[in-house]
Scaffold this motif. Sequence first.
Motif, PDB file in Angstrom:
ATOM      1  N   ILE A 169       0.823  -1.217   0.000  1.00  0.00           N
ATOM      2  CA  ILE A 169       0.000   0.000   0.000  1.00  0.00           C
ATOM      3  C   ILE A 169       0.857   1.267   0.000  1.00  0.00           C
ATOM      4  O   ILE A 169       0.399   2.334   0.409  1.00  0.00           O
ATOM      5  CB  ILE A 169      -0.989   0.026   1.184  1.00  0.00           C
ATOM      6  CG1 ILE A 169      -0.255  -0.127   2.528  1.00  0.00           C
ATOM      7  CG2 ILE A 169      -2.039  -1.061   1.023  1.00  0.00           C
ATOM      8  CD1 ILE A 169      -1.166   0.098   3.725  1.00  0.00           C
ATOM      9  N   VAL A 170       2.089   1.165  -0.488  1.00  0.00           N
ATOM     10  CA  VAL A 170       2.934   2.357  -0.596  1.00  0.00           C
ATOM     11  C   VAL A 170       2.278   3.402  -1.498  1.00  0.00           C
ATOM     12  O   VAL A 170       2.321   4.606  -1.221  1.00  0.00           O
ATOM     13  CB  VAL A 170       4.337   1.977  -1.124  1.00  0.00           C
ATOM     14  CG1 VAL A 170       5.122   3.230  -1.510  1.00  0.00           C
ATOM     15  CG2 VAL A 170       5.096   1.168  -0.073  1.00  0.00           C
ATOM     16  N   ASP A 171       1.646   2.963  -2.584  1.00  0.00           N
ATOM     17  CA  ASP A 171       0.973   3.858  -3.524  1.00  0.00           C
ATOM     18  C   ASP A 171      -0.241   4.497  -2.852  1.00  0.00           C
ATOM     19  O   ASP A 171      -1.174   3.800  -2.450  1.00  0.00           O
ATOM     20  CB  ASP A 171       0.530   3.072  -4.758  1.00  0.00           C
ATOM     21  CG  ASP A 171      -0.128   3.943  -5.817  1.00  0.00           C
ATOM     22  OD1 ASP A 171      -0.282   5.162  -5.600  1.00  0.00           O
ATOM     23  OD2 ASP A 171      -0.499   3.391  -6.874  1.00  0.00           O
ATOM     24  N   PRO A 172      -0.289   5.840  -2.719  1.00  0.00           N
ATOM     25  CA  PRO A 172      -1.432   6.491  -2.069  1.00  0.00           C
ATOM     26  C   PRO A 172      -2.733   6.344  -2.844  1.00  0.00           C
ATOM     27  O   PRO A 172      -3.809   6.621  -2.295  1.00  0.00           O
ATOM     28  CB  PRO A 172      -1.004   7.961  -1.976  1.00  0.00           C
ATOM     29  CG  PRO A 172       0.027   8.123  -3.035  1.00  0.00           C
ATOM     30  CD  PRO A 172       0.736   6.816  -3.131  1.00  0.00           C
ATOM     31  N   GLU A 173      -2.657   5.903  -4.095  1.00  0.00           N
ATOM     32  CA  GLU A 173      -3.865   5.689  -4.889  1.00  0.00           C
ATOM     33  C   GLU A 173      -4.437   4.287  -4.710  1.00  0.00           C
ATOM     34  O   GLU A 173      -5.491   3.971  -5.272  1.00  0.00           O
ATOM     35  CB  GLU A 173      -3.569   5.938  -6.376  1.00  0.00           C
ATOM     36  CG  GLU A 173      -3.189   7.373  -6.688  1.00  0.00           C
ATOM     37  CD  GLU A 173      -4.264   8.359  -6.238  1.00  0.00           C
ATOM     38  OE1 GLU A 173      -5.455   8.122  -6.570  1.00  0.00           O
ATOM     39  OE2 GLU A 173      -3.922   9.329  -5.549  1.00  0.00           O
ATOM     40  N   PHE A 174      -3.743   3.444  -3.928  1.00  0.00           N
ATOM     41  CA  PHE A 174      -4.306   2.133  -3.654  1.00  0.00           C
ATOM     42  C   PHE A 174      -5.624   2.323  -2.922  1.00  0.00           C
ATOM     43  O   PHE A 174      -5.731   3.133  -2.002  1.00  0.00           O
ATOM     44  CB  PHE A 174      -3.339   1.307  -2.801  1.00  0.00           C
ATOM     45  CG  PHE A 174      -3.758  -0.123  -2.630  1.00  0.00           C
ATOM     46  CD1 PHE A 174      -3.349  -1.098  -3.520  1.00  0.00           C
ATOM     47  CD2 PHE A 174      -4.598  -0.497  -1.574  1.00  0.00           C
ATOM     48  CE1 PHE A 174      -3.742  -2.425  -3.367  1.00  0.00           C
ATOM     49  CE2 PHE A 174      -4.994  -1.818  -1.419  1.00  0.00           C
ATOM     50  CZ  PHE A 174      -4.568  -2.777  -2.324  1.00  0.00           C
ATOM     51  N   PRO A 175      -6.679   1.578  -3.285  1.00  0.00           N
ATOM     52  CA  PRO A 175      -8.023   1.863  -2.759  1.00  0.00           C
ATOM     53  C   PRO A 175      -8.213   1.473  -1.295  1.00  0.00           C
ATOM     54  O   PRO A 175      -7.434   0.706  -0.719  1.00  0.00           O
ATOM     55  CB  PRO A 175      -8.932   1.024  -3.665  1.00  0.00           C
ATOM     56  CG  PRO A 175      -8.064  -0.081  -4.150  1.00  0.00           C
ATOM     57  CD  PRO A 175      -6.697   0.511  -4.301  1.00  0.00           C
ATOM     58  N   ALA A 266       6.328  -3.924  12.249  1.00  0.00           N
ATOM     59  CA  ALA A 266       5.346  -4.368  11.253  1.00  0.00           C
ATOM     60  C   ALA A 266       4.957  -3.180  10.395  1.00  0.00           C
ATOM     61  O   ALA A 266       4.477  -2.172  10.910  1.00  0.00           O
ATOM     62  CB  ALA A 266       4.116  -4.954  11.939  1.00  0.00           C
ATOM     63  N   THR A 267       5.202  -3.276   9.100  1.00  0.00           N
ATOM     64  CA  THR A 267       4.886  -2.167   8.214  1.00  0.00           C
ATOM     65  C   THR A 267       4.472  -2.659   6.841  1.00  0.00           C
ATOM     66  O   THR A 267       4.964  -3.687   6.369  1.00  0.00           O
ATOM     67  CB  THR A 267       6.077  -1.200   8.064  1.00  0.00           C
ATOM     68  OG1 THR A 267       5.716  -0.129   7.181  1.00  0.00           O
ATOM     69  CG2 THR A 267       7.309  -1.910   7.502  1.00  0.00           C
ATOM     70  N   ARG A 268       3.543  -1.935   6.226  1.00  0.00           N
ATOM     71  CA  ARG A 268       3.164  -2.208   4.847  1.00  0.00           C
ATOM     72  C   ARG A 268       3.700  -1.101   3.939  1.00  0.00           C
ATOM     73  O   ARG A 268       3.222  -0.916   2.835  1.00  0.00           O
ATOM     74  CB  ARG A 268       1.641  -2.348   4.761  1.00  0.00           C
ATOM     75  CG  ARG A 268       1.144  -3.471   5.661  1.00  0.00           C
ATOM     76  CD  ARG A 268      -0.295  -3.851   5.509  1.00  0.00           C
ATOM     77  NE  ARG A 268      -1.241  -2.899   6.061  1.00  0.00           N
ATOM     78  CZ  ARG A 268      -2.429  -3.229   6.582  1.00  0.00           C
ATOM     79  NH1 ARG A 268      -2.792  -4.491   6.624  1.00  0.00           N
ATOM     80  NH2 ARG A 268      -3.246  -2.319   7.038  1.00  0.00           N
ATOM     81  N   PHE A 269       4.729  -0.377   4.441  1.00  0.00           N
ATOM     82  CA  PHE A 269       5.332   0.736   3.706  1.00  0.00           C
ATOM     83  C   PHE A 269       6.833   0.543   3.521  1.00  0.00           C
ATOM     84  O   PHE A 269       7.577   1.510   3.390  1.00  0.00           O
ATOM     85  CB  PHE A 269       5.059   2.059   4.432  1.00  0.00           C
ATOM     86  CG  PHE A 269       3.742   2.674   4.035  1.00  0.00           C
ATOM     87  CD1 PHE A 269       3.693   3.758   3.170  1.00  0.00           C
ATOM     88  CD2 PHE A 269       2.554   2.152   4.490  1.00  0.00           C
ATOM     89  CE1 PHE A 269       2.488   4.316   2.776  1.00  0.00           C
ATOM     90  CE2 PHE A 269       1.341   2.696   4.115  1.00  0.00           C
ATOM     91  CZ  PHE A 269       1.304   3.780   3.247  1.00  0.00           C
ATOM     92  N   ALA A 270       7.305  -0.686   3.469  1.00  0.00           N
ATOM     93  CA  ALA A 270       8.717  -0.962   3.235  1.00  0.00           C
ATOM     94  C   ALA A 270       8.910  -1.245   1.745  1.00  0.00           C
ATOM     95  O   ALA A 270       8.847  -2.395   1.302  1.00  0.00           O
ATOM     96  CB  ALA A 270       9.179  -2.151   4.080  1.00  0.00           C
TER      97      ALA A 270
END
Length: 391
Positions: A169-175, A266-270
């Motif tokens: 979910i790094v992309d800010p356009e991910f829904p 824990a991260t979904r931004f790596a």
Amino acid sequence: MRPVIGIGMVGYAFMGRTHSQAWRSVDAFFDLPVKPAMVAVAGRSAEATAQAAEKLGWAHAETDWKRLLERDDVQVVDICTPGDSHAEIAIAALEAGKHVICEKPLANTVAEAEAMAAAARAAAARGVRSMVAFNYRRVPAVALARRFVEEGRLGEIRHVRAQYLQDWIVDPEFPLVWRLQKDKAGSGALGDIGAHIIDTAQFVVGRSLTGVSAITETFVKQRPLAEGSSGLAGQGGTGEMGEVTVDDAALFIGRFEGGALASFEATRFAAGRKNALRIEVNGSLGSLSFDFEAMNELWFHDHTLDAAEGGFRRILVTEADHPYAGAWWPPGHGLGYEHTFTHEVKDFIEAVAAGADPAPSFEDGLRVQKVLAAVEQSAAEGSRFTDVEDS
């Protein structure tokens, strides 16, 4: 002729597909005391559920999960839905006399998890079994790490480092999918992937966390609303924006029973990390290290050796005497993500057939839930060190 045990599954998205693969393959590779039968899958849409049943190998499709509880040919209910429905389905299934395997985290709140654990205790007294599905325990290398700790190869455990790094979910356009909404998911990276490293660390070292100090962050506060999206991918947007109500990353330090220190991330931004569940355990006699992106390898350092021949060495965990590996391919032929779920249902079915309680239990799931709650409380209170509630 072996007895048949009928399986009914609720949900058919990402987790439903992985569990279906496990149920399809487990009897072909392991000598089970009973034969699993993929009786029915339940979902809300009649058309979509029927398509899923045909594609994934289920004999029947139901549009109401309660129908699974009414079927005499279903003895096991496999729950693969978002966390907001786990408690209702699991408790009802246990009370109906069905064995239950439930995806992680066990619930969205400690109160729900406590109710599920209480229902599991009551059901166990009647011979009805339950298990929470922490599949990473069933990675052969992780199970081997646990064996090394049990055998005393690491000596006194002093320091644990655990990470789960993703970038989807790094992309800010991910829904704005359900995993980014607190009412459905309970929490974000913390509950989704942080729960895994909490359970994996506690499993490997054989001890529970007693306290934590945490920070959390939501980097992208709003995302495009998605129409009909679920799991890890959206299916078109509405042009409107919605609020992200969960964390994007959680970091915390902790202490185990016996005094060992730990750090968790824990991260979904790596960016660039796809599914990097990592754990390193340091003890008085040695250390071990594991990274799921190289899941067939365990790195081990024996500190009792002379320094001239010391250092970490790679163990390729594919030998016949390694956990689970002997049921599959010749040595050197690695396993994948899907095999962990096959190992999971294999252990579950064997325990049910033996009249034993499978692991991890709902009590284990509750213990993880209490750690998650302590992390959230600590982060909300400015990283104050917070005790994990006793189970």
